[in-house]
Design a protein around this motif. Structure first.
Motif, mmCIF file in Angstrom:
data_model
loop_
_atom_site.group_PDB
_atom_site.id
_atom_site.type_symbol
_atom_site.label_atom_id
_atom_site.label_comp_id
_atom_site.label_asym_id
_atom_site.label_seq_id
_atom_site.Cartn_x
_atom_site.Cartn_y
_atom_site.Cartn_z
ATOM 1 N N ASN A 49 88.079 31.250 62.300
ATOM 2 C CA ASN A 49 88.642 31.648 63.472
ATOM 3 C C ASN A 49 87.788 32.737 63.953
ATOM 4 N N ILE A 50 86.516 32.954 63.550
ATOM 5 C CA ILE A 50 85.548 33.801 64.192
ATOM 6 C C ILE A 50 84.528 33.180 64.969
ATOM 7 N N THR A 51 83.970 34.105 65.848
ATOM 8 C CA THR A 51 83.153 33.144 66.901
ATOM 9 C C THR A 51 81.866 33.420 66.337
ATOM 10 N N GLY B 226 74.894 34.513 64.126
ATOM 11 C CA GLY B 226 76.032 34.163 63.493
ATOM 12 C C GLY B 226 77.368 34.807 63.883
ATOM 13 N N SER B 227 78.029 35.124 63.055
ATOM 14 C CA SER B 227 79.359 35.866 63.524
ATOM 15 C C SER B 227 79.257 37.331 63.547
ATOM 16 N N LEU B 228 77.913 37.882 63.333
ATOM 17 C CA LEU B 228 77.785 39.319 63.389
ATOM 18 C C LEU B 228 77.388 39.772 64.630
ATOM 19 N N HIS B 229 78.567 39.825 65.516
ATOM 20 C CA HIS B 229 78.443 40.289 66.731
ATOM 21 C C HIS B 229 79.837 40.950 67.504
ATOM 22 N N ARG B 230 79.651 41.865 68.447
ATOM 23 C CA ARG B 230 80.750 42.261 69.176
ATOM 24 C C ARG B 230 80.855 41.441 70.590
ATOM 25 N N GLU C 124 98.172 32.250 79.031
ATOM 26 C CA GLU C 124 99.051 31.309 78.824
ATOM 27 C C GLU C 124 98.893 30.435 77.500
ATOM 28 N N GLU C 125 97.456 30.216 77.103
ATOM 29 C CA GLU C 125 97.559 29.519 75.771
ATOM 30 C C GLU C 125 98.010 30.404 74.609
ATOM 31 N N ILE C 126 97.501 31.690 74.919
ATOM 32 C CA ILE C 126 98.352 32.535 73.582
ATOM 33 C C ILE C 126 99.890 32.713 73.659
ATOM 34 N N ARG C 127 100.490 32.940 74.896
ATOM 35 C CA ARG C 127 101.795 32.859 74.919
ATOM 36 C C ARG C 127 102.480 31.545 74.372
ATOM 37 N N ALA C 128 101.871 30.385 74.677
ATOM 38 C CA ALA C 128 102.243 29.319 74.278
ATOM 39 C C ALA C 128 102.300 29.055 72.751
ATOM 40 N N LEU C 129 101.002 29.669 72.206
ATOM 41 C CA LEU C 129 101.158 29.775 70.684
ATOM 42 C C LEU C 129 102.237 30.541 69.991
ATOM 43 N N HIS C 130 102.575 31.651 70.541
ATOM 44 C CA HIS C 130 103.719 32.400 70.121
ATOM 45 C C HIS C 130 105.048 31.699 70.430
ATOM 46 N N VAL D 111 90.563 42.903 79.720
ATOM 47 C CA VAL D 111 91.487 42.980 78.631
ATOM 48 C C VAL D 111 92.009 41.464 78.069
ATOM 49 N N LEU D 112 91.307 40.863 77.739
ATOM 50 C CA LEU D 112 91.537 39.341 77.433
ATOM 51 C C LEU D 112 91.361 38.678 75.807
ATOM 52 N N PRO D 113 91.690 37.653 75.472
ATOM 53 C CA PRO D 113 91.241 37.289 74.144
ATOM 54 C C PRO D 113 90.044 36.743 74.306
ATOM 55 N N LEU D 114 89.252 37.522 73.859
ATOM 56 C CA LEU D 114 87.925 37.396 73.878
ATOM 57 C C LEU D 114 87.175 36.285 73.097
ATOM 58 N N LYS D 115 87.881 36.131 71.920
ATOM 59 C CA LYS D 115 86.827 34.732 71.302
ATOM 60 C C LYS D 115 87.350 33.547 72.266
ATOM 61 N N LEU D 116 88.430 33.554 72.319
ATOM 62 C CA LEU D 116 88.961 32.269 73.171
ATOM 63 C C LEU D 116 88.123 32.240 74.493
ATOM 64 N N LEU D 117 87.953 33.338 75.309
ATOM 65 C CA LEU D 117 87.148 33.442 76.354
ATOM 66 C C LEU D 117 85.742 32.951 76.025
ATOM 67 N N ASN E 78 96.443 43.789 73.830
ATOM 68 C CA ASN E 78 94.963 43.530 73.972
ATOM 69 C C ASN E 78 94.734 42.368 75.296
ATOM 70 N N PHE E 79 95.813 41.729 75.563
ATOM 71 C CA PHE E 79 95.694 40.854 76.452
ATOM 72 C C PHE E 79 96.341 40.984 77.730
ATOM 73 N N VAL E 80 95.818 41.330 78.744
ATOM 74 C CA VAL E 80 96.365 41.370 80.236
ATOM 75 C C VAL E 80 95.720 40.468 81.048
HETATM 76 C C1 B12 Z 1 94.300 40.731 66.735
HETATM 77 C C2 B12 Z 1 92.984 40.495 66.416
HETATM 78 C C3 B12 Z 1 93.086 40.561 64.939
HETATM 79 C C4 B12 Z 1 93.930 40.501 64.137
HETATM 80 C C5 B12 Z 1 94.605 38.784 64.054
HETATM 81 C C6 B12 Z 1 93.108 37.989 64.181
HETATM 82 C C7 B12 Z 1 93.717 36.528 64.461
HETATM 83 N N1 B12 Z 1 92.671 35.615 64.085
HETATM 84 O O1 B12 Z 1 94.547 36.100 65.113
HETATM 85 C C8 B12 Z 1 93.368 40.730 62.848
HETATM 86 C C9 B12 Z 1 93.749 42.101 62.463
HETATM 87 C C10 B12 Z 1 93.731 39.774 61.460
HETATM 88 C C11 B12 Z 1 91.908 40.729 62.997
HETATM 89 C C12 B12 Z 1 90.997 40.289 62.051
HETATM 90 C C13 B12 Z 1 89.663 40.358 62.282
HETATM 91 N N2 B12 Z 1 88.925 40.404 63.430
HETATM 92 CO CO1 B12 Z 1 89.953 40.792 65.079
HETATM 93 N N3 B12 Z 1 90.770 40.813 67.027
HETATM 94 C C14 B12 Z 1 91.768 40.813 67.348
HETATM 95 C C15 B12 Z 1 92.028 40.940 68.761
HETATM 96 C C16 B12 Z 1 92.405 42.294 69.243
HETATM 97 C C17 B12 Z 1 92.708 39.691 69.314
HETATM 98 C C18 B12 Z 1 92.698 38.305 69.004
HETATM 99 C C19 B12 Z 1 93.825 37.554 68.764
HETATM 100 O O2 B12 Z 1 94.808 37.959 68.479
HETATM 101 N N4 B12 Z 1 93.681 36.291 69.279
HETATM 102 C C20 B12 Z 1 94.597 35.273 69.264
HETATM 103 C C21 B12 Z 1 94.408 34.160 68.393
HETATM 104 C C22 B12 Z 1 95.629 33.243 68.330
HETATM 105 O O3 B12 Z 1 93.317 33.731 69.004
HETATM 106 P P1 B12 Z 1 92.326 32.992 67.977
HETATM 107 O O4 B12 Z 1 92.196 33.746 66.448
HETATM 108 O O5 B12 Z 1 90.941 33.035 68.912
HETATM 109 O O6 B12 Z 1 92.712 31.447 67.951
HETATM 110 C C23 B12 Z 1 92.202 30.433 68.393
HETATM 111 C C24 B12 Z 1 91.727 29.638 67.340
HETATM 112 O O7 B12 Z 1 92.677 29.338 66.378
HETATM 113 C C25 B12 Z 1 91.831 28.402 68.374
HETATM 114 N N5 B12 Z 1 92.038 26.876 67.700
HETATM 115 C C26 B12 Z 1 93.124 26.763 67.283
HETATM 116 N N6 B12 Z 1 93.087 25.427 66.744
HETATM 117 C C27 B12 Z 1 91.898 24.705 67.028
HETATM 118 C C28 B12 Z 1 91.221 23.627 66.829
HETATM 119 C C29 B12 Z 1 89.760 23.375 67.159
HETATM 120 C C30 B12 Z 1 89.191 22.224 66.859
HETATM 121 C C31 B12 Z 1 89.211 24.641 67.825
HETATM 122 C C32 B12 Z 1 87.622 24.463 67.893
HETATM 123 C C33 B12 Z 1 89.803 25.805 68.041
HETATM 124 C C34 B12 Z 1 91.257 25.897 67.744
HETATM 125 O O8 B12 Z 1 92.628 28.522 69.345
HETATM 126 C C35 B12 Z 1 93.315 29.581 69.087
HETATM 127 C C36 B12 Z 1 93.668 30.373 70.608
HETATM 128 O O9 B12 Z 1 94.244 29.280 71.310
HETATM 129 C C37 B12 Z 1 90.356 40.704 69.311
HETATM 130 C C38 B12 Z 1 89.688 41.434 70.347
HETATM 131 C C39 B12 Z 1 90.537 40.633 71.637
HETATM 132 N N7 B12 Z 1 90.869 41.558 72.570
HETATM 133 O O10 B12 Z 1 90.271 39.449 71.686
HETATM 134 C C40 B12 Z 1 89.801 41.147 67.961
HETATM 135 C C41 B12 Z 1 88.421 40.272 67.556
HETATM 136 C C42 B12 Z 1 88.814 38.946 67.744
HETATM 137 N N8 B12 Z 1 88.271 40.432 66.037
HETATM 138 C C43 B12 Z 1 87.006 40.646 65.624
HETATM 139 C C44 B12 Z 1 86.741 40.541 64.478
HETATM 140 C C45 B12 Z 1 85.266 40.872 64.166
HETATM 141 C C46 B12 Z 1 87.681 40.503 63.489
HETATM 142 C C47 B12 Z 1 87.163 40.348 61.809
HETATM 143 C C48 B12 Z 1 86.118 39.362 61.582
HETATM 144 C C49 B12 Z 1 87.050 41.853 61.345
HETATM 145 C C50 B12 Z 1 86.665 41.892 59.979
HETATM 146 N N9 B12 Z 1 85.445 41.387 59.353
HETATM 147 O O11 B12 Z 1 87.303 42.234 59.194
HETATM 148 C C51 B12 Z 1 88.751 39.810 61.394
HETATM 149 C C52 B12 Z 1 88.702 38.169 61.063
HETATM 150 C C53 B12 Z 1 89.795 37.544 60.657
HETATM 151 C C54 B12 Z 1 89.953 36.186 61.007
HETATM 152 N N10 B12 Z 1 89.611 35.370 60.293
HETATM 153 O O12 B12 Z 1 90.324 35.802 62.201
HETATM 154 C C55 B12 Z 1 86.312 40.487 66.763
HETATM 155 C C56 B12 Z 1 85.366 38.915 66.747
HETATM 156 C C57 B12 Z 1 84.067 38.854 67.354
HETATM 157 C C58 B12 Z 1 83.412 37.633 66.723
HETATM 158 N N11 B12 Z 1 82.264 37.549 66.082
HETATM 159 O O13 B12 Z 1 84.250 36.668 66.840
HETATM 160 C C59 B12 Z 1 87.252 40.685 68.409
HETATM 161 C C60 B12 Z 1 86.830 39.696 69.239
HETATM 162 C C61 B12 Z 1 87.165 42.377 68.403
HETATM 163 C C62 B12 Z 1 85.786 42.485 69.212
HETATM 164 N N12 B12 Z 1 85.633 43.023 70.428
HETATM 165 O O14 B12 Z 1 84.305 42.011 69.092
HETATM 166 N N13 B12 Z 1 91.663 40.617 64.259
#
Ligand code: B12
Ligand code: SF4
Ligand code: SF4
Length: 304
Positions: free
Chosen positions: A142-144, A150-154, A27-33, A123-129, A50-52
């Motif tokens: 936006n990396i976790t 640090g951020s060097l993990h899967r 729902e959170e991801i759908r709302a962002l879209h 199959v879920l938004p893994l960072k958010l989870l 990637n999200f089911v």
């Molecule tokens: C699509 C995707 C991408 C896309 C889009 C990424 C994006 N940020 O939207 C692209 C191709 C650009 C990409 C790039 C990378 N990705 Co990628 N990607 C994915 C995938 C398949 C889905 C992630 C996604 O779209 N999430 C939707 C977005 C909207 O969610 P979000 O980024 O978490 O956004 C949240 C924040 O913005 C937060 N937020 C918003 N406002 C606020 C305010 C506050 C105060 C706080 C705290 C939070 C917050 O809320 C949002 C969600 O509601 C996942 C795998 C998976 N199944 O999850 C891997 C994944 C996220 N990717 C990963 C990696 C490693 C990368 C890269 C670092 C690779 C690299 N070194 O080149 C880059 C980083 C780019 C970046 N700065 O984000 C890893 C992350 C591991 C980690 N350490 O966190 C994942 C989990 C893959 C894995 N299995 O490990 N990726």
């Protein structure tokens, strides 16, 4: 919890939330879209695939979601070209996806013994989870981030029939320094990290552009000096103070001979030769679709 301790003993981290939260994640991801904060193409090509957020058919009565983090170094691949050896980086998380899942399943199985549970890939938004489960914190890039690596993990996650007495679900949280630090914003070569918005502009991220198939040329607004990895980009991670201790954590994997580099630069991939080189690329977690563009761009940079 015993299974979490078992993973930690083996260098990994884990957390658990109730399976009821899967729908909230979707729902959170759908709302962002809906709010136009996720680009349409990204939503179609990545999010929907990637999200089911429904419970899996093979485990319709799943009780929990276990999310795990496995530390991974950057990989260095060597390309011999014109008498010199060029080391090019593949960021963590591109490679060993299957291996990581297998390892986590095994560790979970061991960690729960003598009890026995089922684990079905989630199959879920893994960072958010990961952040909502308390396993990780969001960086402004936006990396976790997890402790020690640090951020060097899967990340990976599994539904389970384990009925956890604890549900670690909580609000999203950022790294403590993000409030007053701009290192990743300043380091980002494409303006994907913004001053006034936490969520990155994924459509501007270099990773989004260089993961596309080689037929897609880089847009004119991408400066040639931006490129830094064979795929993906390490600029915002390298700049982050929370990645200081792992800044030089590399594993050397795979050497491409002069002939192989020449073949990859030619871009005509057919038959057994293509299959052989694809086997080698698989060790880096990549395939032929990003060649020759990404390699050409990086080697051109080395000539300048
Ligand atoms: C699509 C995707 C991408 C896309 C889009 C990424 C994006 N940020 O939207 C692209 C191709 C650009 C990409 C790039 C990378 N990705 Co990628 N990607 C994915 C995938 C398949 C889905 C992630 C996604 O779209 N999430 C939707 C977005 C909207 O969610 P979000 O980024 O978490 O956004 C949240 C924040 O913005 C937060 N937020 C918003 N406002 C606020 C305010 C506050 C105060 C706080 C705290 C939070 C917050 O809320 C949002 C969600 O509601 C996942 C795998 C998976 N199944 O999850 C891997 C994944 C996220 N990717 C990963 C990696 C490693 C990368 C890269 C670092 C690779 C690299 N070194 O080149 C880059 C980083 C780019 C970046 N700065 O984000 C890893 C992350 C591991 C980690 N350490 O966190 C994942 C989990 C893959 C894995 N299995 O490990 N990726
Ligand atoms: S991965 Fe590179 S392009 Fe993407 S946000 Fe980080 S620094 Fe910017
Ligand atoms: S570089 Fe600074 S702002 Fe960016 S994620 Fe790291 S601590 Fe946060």
């Amino acid at each position: 919890m015993k299974f979490i301790q078992h993973l930690e003993k083996n260098g990994c981290y884990a957390s658990v939330v109730s399976a009821e939260h899967a729908a909230e994640l979707g729902e959170e991801i759908r709302a962002l879209h809906d709010d136009c904060r996720i680009d349409d193409a990204l939503y179609k090509n990545y999010a929907l695939m990637n999200f089911v957020p429904e419970l899996p058919k093979s485990l319709p009565k799943a009780k929990s979601i276990i999310v795990a983090s496995v530390p991974q170094p950057m990989i260095r691949a060597t390309f011999r070209w014109k008498g010199r050896a060029h080391q090019l980086v593949v960021p963590p998380s591109y490679y060993d996806a299957v291996k990581v899942d297998r390892r986590i399943r095994r560790l979970l199985k061991e960690g729960f013994e003598p009890e026995s549970y089922r684990f079905v890939k989630a199959v879920l938004p893994l960072k958010l989870l990961a952040v909502r489960s308390g396993l990780a914190l969001y960086g402004k890039n936006n990396i976790t981030y997890v402790p020690n690596h640090g951020s060097l993990h899967r990340l990976t996650a599994f539904y389970s029939d384990y009925d956890s007495p604890i549900d670690n679900w909580r609000e999203k949280k950022a790294l403590p320094l993000c409030d007053r630090c701009r290192a990743c914003l300043n380091a980002c070569p494409t303006g994907a990290i913004m001053k006034d918005r936490f969520q990155v502009r994924a459509d501007r991220c270099l990773t989004y552009l260089n993961e596309m198939t080689s037929g897609h040329e880089f847009p004119k607004w991408v400066d040639a000096s931006s490129h830094n990895s064979l795929i993906g980009c390490m600029r915002c991670q390298r700049a982050c103070p929370y990645d200081r201790d792992v800044a030089n954590w590399y594993e050397d994997r795979v050497v491409f001979s002069e002939k192989e580099t020449e073949y990859l630069l030619e871009g005509k991939f057919r038959g057994a030769k293509a299959a052989n080189i694809e086997r080698k690329l698989k060790r880096l977690g990549i395939d032929l679709t990003i060649f020759p563009r990404n390699l050409e761009t990086l080697l051109a940079q080395k000539r300048r």
